[in-house]
Design a protein around this motif. Structure first.
Motif, short mmCIF file in Angstrom:
data_model
loop_
_atom_site.label_atom_id
_atom_site.label_comp_id
_atom_site.label_asym_id
_atom_site.label_seq_id
_atom_site.Cartn_x
_atom_site.Cartn_y
_atom_site.Cartn_z
N ARG A 196 15.12 6.22 -9.33
CA ARG A 196 14.27 7.40 -9.31
C ARG A 196 14.90 8.44 -8.42
NH1 ARG A 196 9.78 5.23 -7.44
NH2 ARG A 196 9.68 6.23 -5.39
N ALA A 197 14.92 9.68 -8.88
CA ALA A 197 15.50 10.78 -8.11
C ALA A 197 14.57 11.98 -8.19
CB ALA A 197 16.87 11.14 -8.63
N THR A 216 12.33 15.83 -11.36
CA THR A 216 12.06 14.40 -11.18
C THR A 216 12.74 13.62 -12.29
OG1 THR A 216 10.03 14.41 -12.53
CG2 THR A 216 9.79 14.92 -10.19
N TYR A 217 13.19 12.44 -11.95
CA TYR A 217 13.78 11.52 -12.93
C TYR A 217 13.38 10.11 -12.53
CZ TYR A 217 17.26 8.86 -15.56
OH TYR A 217 17.87 7.97 -16.40
N ARG A 236 10.05 2.33 -17.57
CA ARG A 236 9.90 3.72 -17.16
C ARG A 236 11.12 4.49 -17.65
NH1 ARG A 236 5.20 3.62 -16.45
NH2 ARG A 236 4.00 4.02 -14.55
N ASN A 237 10.85 5.62 -18.32
CA ASN A 237 11.92 6.51 -18.75
C ASN A 237 11.32 7.90 -18.91
OD1 ASN A 237 14.34 7.54 -19.63
ND2 ASN A 237 14.09 6.83 -21.74
N ARG A 238 11.33 8.66 -17.82
CA ARG A 238 10.67 9.96 -17.83
C ARG A 238 11.37 10.93 -16.89
NH1 ARG A 238 4.78 8.04 -15.87
NH2 ARG A 238 5.07 6.77 -17.74
N GLN A 263 8.89 14.97 -19.90
CA GLN A 263 9.02 14.14 -21.09
C GLN A 263 8.95 12.67 -20.71
OE1 GLN A 263 12.79 13.38 -23.62
NE2 GLN A 263 11.75 15.06 -24.69
N ILE A 264 8.27 11.91 -21.54
CA ILE A 264 8.19 10.46 -21.43
C ILE A 264 8.71 9.86 -22.73
CG2 ILE A 264 6.64 8.48 -21.19
CD1 ILE A 264 4.74 10.28 -19.62
#
Length: 864
Positions: A196-197, A216-217, A236-238, A263-264
């Motif tokens: 996560r960043a 956010t990533y 998780r991929n958003r 986006q998710i």
């Protein structure tokens, strides 16, 4: 003991909190003396002043005479809170549930909340981000970037917010751009290959113009293994980006322009088999895999991955103009949400449902104007207007898979348990009816395709007046008038031939043919009935008797009966609601540290339309029955709109009307702050949306109430230690719900809402080689609750939900702004089912969503 009674554990906890409230009052009286004795030595004990804007003007948390919880950016960082789902671990009155997709998130405050699984249902808990209303859960769950604080207001708030706040409000406030260059960047590595960043930078762009950009990533492997597809789900991929401009041409004028997009794109969400009923053996007999009755193995067996893609975006402009003694605020916003999902909704390795797809597009425009007094004299006031315009378009498909025919034949009795061979019973029926054998009934690709939508416009006028009767006593009056208009539609193409067959009529035709009468010829039937009245009556009775009409044994296989679209000649698909709601409150400052209040407030939520395949005519519009039974006249039948096997249900749920009586006590001293509130809250016509195993039943509960105590205490017993405990003790009851999907629930306890919910945290601060450090632990507890409001279903399911979850973190920060945080959520792997439901078309089996297992990681942060 009836469900509505408080358990001994609940009474014990209630007594404890009452004692706590008395003790806190005594402690509050003694605290000034304690502070005077140690003021010079322990200045760090002074409680932090928290400023909120929930009342549309800046006030401290202790001065606001309403029940509100605030989570600031420091707590969000220390508690490793990533999105709105995590807030419930520190706010006991708030429950957040993620259901079968990344976009189905439900918010519940004091036991009241709905809005998931049906885009026609707006949530009873309103979510606002920087003053902009987010109308659906898909537009509420983005990872939280550059947050300043989150305010959770409990109870109806319609005199402060213009749209749908019958149960409460979650208000998210982000940080404004600054005229000094600065920012923060952080990166997290966690288990399950999580990365996560986040980055946020702000600074001046020109004279009187500042800007900020946040990104956010968030990516993580799934923690549930799908042995059927070979994939990992619950991943998780958003990602998201947000831009923010602040223009202040002079000291009296400001403009804030915000744009965001996120986006998710994830595989989610896994439902585990909790109770493996008799149909489980059939699923396995036709080659389908099941991981039976082992939900905490985090292993499932599906035949297709459940995909979720959600795109959210929006643009808003807030303008503030300060005039003499008054501020004018305008907030203009456009939001869009695009949802695409496809779920394996039979939750087995068999291809029973080959597709359950949903495509929902929502476009929303809102405009709010407010005038707020700023003179600070004896009278404070705020008036506003709110306009809402939204368009919803939905396309769904629910289609049978390649294994469905074999499954249907087995359910019909065609499975030989000794050999495992399945006889094609439906082929015999096809042959008897003169239909193409093997290619007509229970075929892959048959089912429902529906096209639904809604146009919703609403407007409201609202305002509050605070008048200081004395230096310590303030009276508040708030009013809101709302009008809401909806034009809804839903049309479905039903291709399930088996579900369209009227077995009563077919049996009648076959019997009459034996007498040489063509059942399709009314004249021949009438002549036979006149000549043979006793025999004709016996035939009518026989074709409705399963013992004499074997075709009736196939009725349980008719999962998708025909659908009557609307608007039609009887149902116009329109609703128009209006209501006036109000708030009355008296607040009294006992002294500079202690205040109390008493209030009575009402709230409103307009009609919600059932925009799903489960939308059915009301019983008042249609009386089901075969033509053979000569059913009574009803509007839909009289209009010639009756269809074979057409069933009744609901097209919409009418408005919710909420009321709450509340008494509160708030205190803040040098080393302790507390809030204590008693509430008695009721919603008339609560919009209940319950899954029944084949669909969702949307209906108004006649009356649902909840009363109880809420408390939160923050105490610094020594300069380096902060203790916090918060809790809710409540008694939720269906006062009147005679027509629920589970029968008459009047007087029963509302399922899924714990009598006792608490959150406890301890944070210890210390120094290590010049680094500011802390260690924190928190504990979330909820008493045991049923998963179903039906006693029979709860007995079959067996397991109750009980939460006993611990989280922990520790962090270090130096003077250069470099920090590191190590965190663990669900330290001891607490195991419970968050939501349970009957398995789709699998009588006797039950599924559930298991809570996420332990997660842990490390976060590096640089502030500049």
């Amino acid at each position: 003991m009836s469900k509505s009674e408080v358990t001994p554990a609940g009474r014990k906890a209630l007594s404890a909190v009452l004692c706590l409230g008395v003790g806190l009052t005594a402690l509050s009286a003694a605290a000034p003396a304690l502070a005077q004795e140690q003021e010079a030595a322990e200045e760090t004990r002074t409680m932090q002043t928290v400023t909120i804007t929930a009342t549309k003007r800046e006030q401290t948390l202790q001065d606001v005479p309403i029940a509100v919880s605030v989570v600031d950016d420091t707590t969000i960082e220390r508690a490793a809170i990533v999105d709105l789902n995590d807030l419930q671990s520190i706010i006991p009155s708030l429950r957040v549930g993620q259901l079968q997709s990344s976009a189905n998130t439900n918010f519940v405050i004091r036991g009241f909340g709905n809005g998931a699984n049906n885009a026609g249902i707006e949530p009873s808990v309103g979510v606002f981000i920087d003053g902009v209303y987010r109308s659906r859960s898909a537009s509420q769950i983005s990872d939280l970037p550059n947050i300043e604080r989150v305010e959770v207001l409990r109870g109806p708030q319609s005199t402060l917010f213009g749209k749908n706040a019958s149960a409460g409000v979650i208000s998210v406030v982000t940080k404004k751009p600054q005229y000094e260059f600065g920012g923060v960047v952080d990166g997290t590595i966690s288990n399950e290959n999580g990365y996560r960043a986040n980055g946020y930078v702000t600074g001046p762009l020109a004279e009187n113009l500042a800007g900020a950009v946040g990104v956010t990533y968030n990516k993580r492997d799934g923690y549930v293994e799908d042995i059927g597809t070979g994939t990992e789900t619950n991943e998780r991929n958003r990602w998201g980006i947000r831009g923010d401009l602040l223009f202040e041409p002079d000291v009296n004028t400001s403009f804030r322009l915000m744009a965001d997009y996120d986006q998710i794109d994830e595989l989610c969400c896994a439902a585990a088999n909790v109770v493996n009923g008799p149909t489980g053996a059939i699923v396995q007999a036709i080659g389908g895999q099941i991981v039976p009755e082992d939900p905490y193995s985090y292993r499932v067996a599906y035949n297709l991955p459940s995909t979720n893609k959600v795109d959210n975006g929006g643009l808003s402009l807030q303008a503030d103009f300060d005039f003499e003694k008054v501020r004018l605020t305008s907030i203009t916003a456009y939001r869009m949400s695009r949802l695409e999902t496809n779920q394996d909704s039979d939750f087995t390795g068999a291809d029973l449902l080959g597709e359950n797809s949903n495509k929902t597009d929502i476009d929303t425009f809102t405009q709010e104007f407010r005038l707020t007094s700023t003179d600070g004299e004896r009278l404070d006031w705020m008036v506003g207007g709110f306009y809402f315009d939204e368009k919803v378009d939905i396309q769904n498909a629910l289609l049978y898979g390649t294994d469905y025919r074999a499954y249907a034949n087995a359910l019909a009795g065609g499975l030989n348990p000794n050999t495992g061979v399945i006889t094609d019973i439906l082929a015999g029926l096809e042959s008897a009816l003169g239909l193409p054998v093997g290619t007509t009934l229970a075929q892959a690709g048959q089912g429902f395709r529906d096209d639904a939508g809604q146009d919703n416009t609403a407007w409201s006028l609202f305002g509050t007046v605070d008048y200081r009767l004395t230096d310590r006593l303030t009276a508040t009056i708030g009013l809101n008038y709302t009008e809401d208009k909806k034009d809804a539609r839903n049309s479905i193409q039903a291709t399930d031939v088996l579900s369209s067959l009227d077995f009563v009529a077919i049996g009648f035709a076959q019997t009459m043919a034996g007498f040489g009468v063509n059942a399709q010829n009314p004249a021949q039937v009438a002549a036979f009935a006149q000549a043979n009245p006793a025999a004709f009556a016996a035939i009518q009775a026989a074709v409705q008797n399963p013992a004499q009409n074997p075709l009736l044994a196939l009725q349980p296989l008719q999962f998708l009966p025909p659908f009557l679209g609307f608007p039609n000649a009887v149902e116009d698909g329109r609703s128009k609601d209006s209501a006036t709601t109000y708030t009355l409150r008296l607040a009294y400052d006992v002294n500079d540290n202690l205040n109390t209040y008493v209030s009575y407030a009402t709230g409103f939520k307009a009609t919600s339309w059932n925009l799903s395949r489960d939308s059915r005519p009301f019983a008042s519009d249609f009386i089901p029955g075969s033509p053979v039974t000569s059913p009574p006249s009803s509007p839909i039948r009289d209009a010639g709109l009756a269809l074979p096997n057409l069933t009744t249900g609901s097209r919409y749920a009418g408005p919710e009307d909420s009321t709450v009586f509340e008494v509160g006590l708030k205190g803040v001293y040098s080393n302790v702050a507390f809030n204590l509130a008693y509430f008695d809250q009721t919603i008339e016509g609560f919009q209940s949306n319950v899954f029944t195993g084949t669909g969702f039943a949307l209906a108004n509960a006649g009356k649902q109430s909840n009363k109880g105590l809420e408390f939160d205490v923050t105490w610094n017993p020594i300069s380096n230690l902060q203790l916090m405990v918060a809790g809710t003790l409540q008694d939720p009851v269906y006062d009147s719900f005679p027509n629920s999907a589970s029968g008459d629930l009047s007087g029963e306890k509302v399922y899924g809402i714990p009598e006792v919910a608490t959150s406890t945290a301890a944070t210890y601060f210390f120094d290590v080689a010049g680094w500011d450090a802390y260690v924190r632990g928190d504990w979330q507890y909820e008493s045991a609750v049923d998963h179903f409001d039906s006693d029979a279903e709860q007995a079959a399911f067996g397991e109750q939900k009980k939460v006993n979850t611990f989280n922990a973190s520790t962090g270090f920060t130096n003077e250069s702004g470099l920090g590191v945080t190590l965190w663990v959520r669900n330290v001891f792997n607490d195991e419970y089912i968050t939501t349970a439901f009957p398995a789709v078309a699998q009588a006797g089996s039950y599924m559930g969503y298991p809570v996420a297992p332990r997660s842990y990681g490390v976060t590096l942060r640089k502030t500049f």
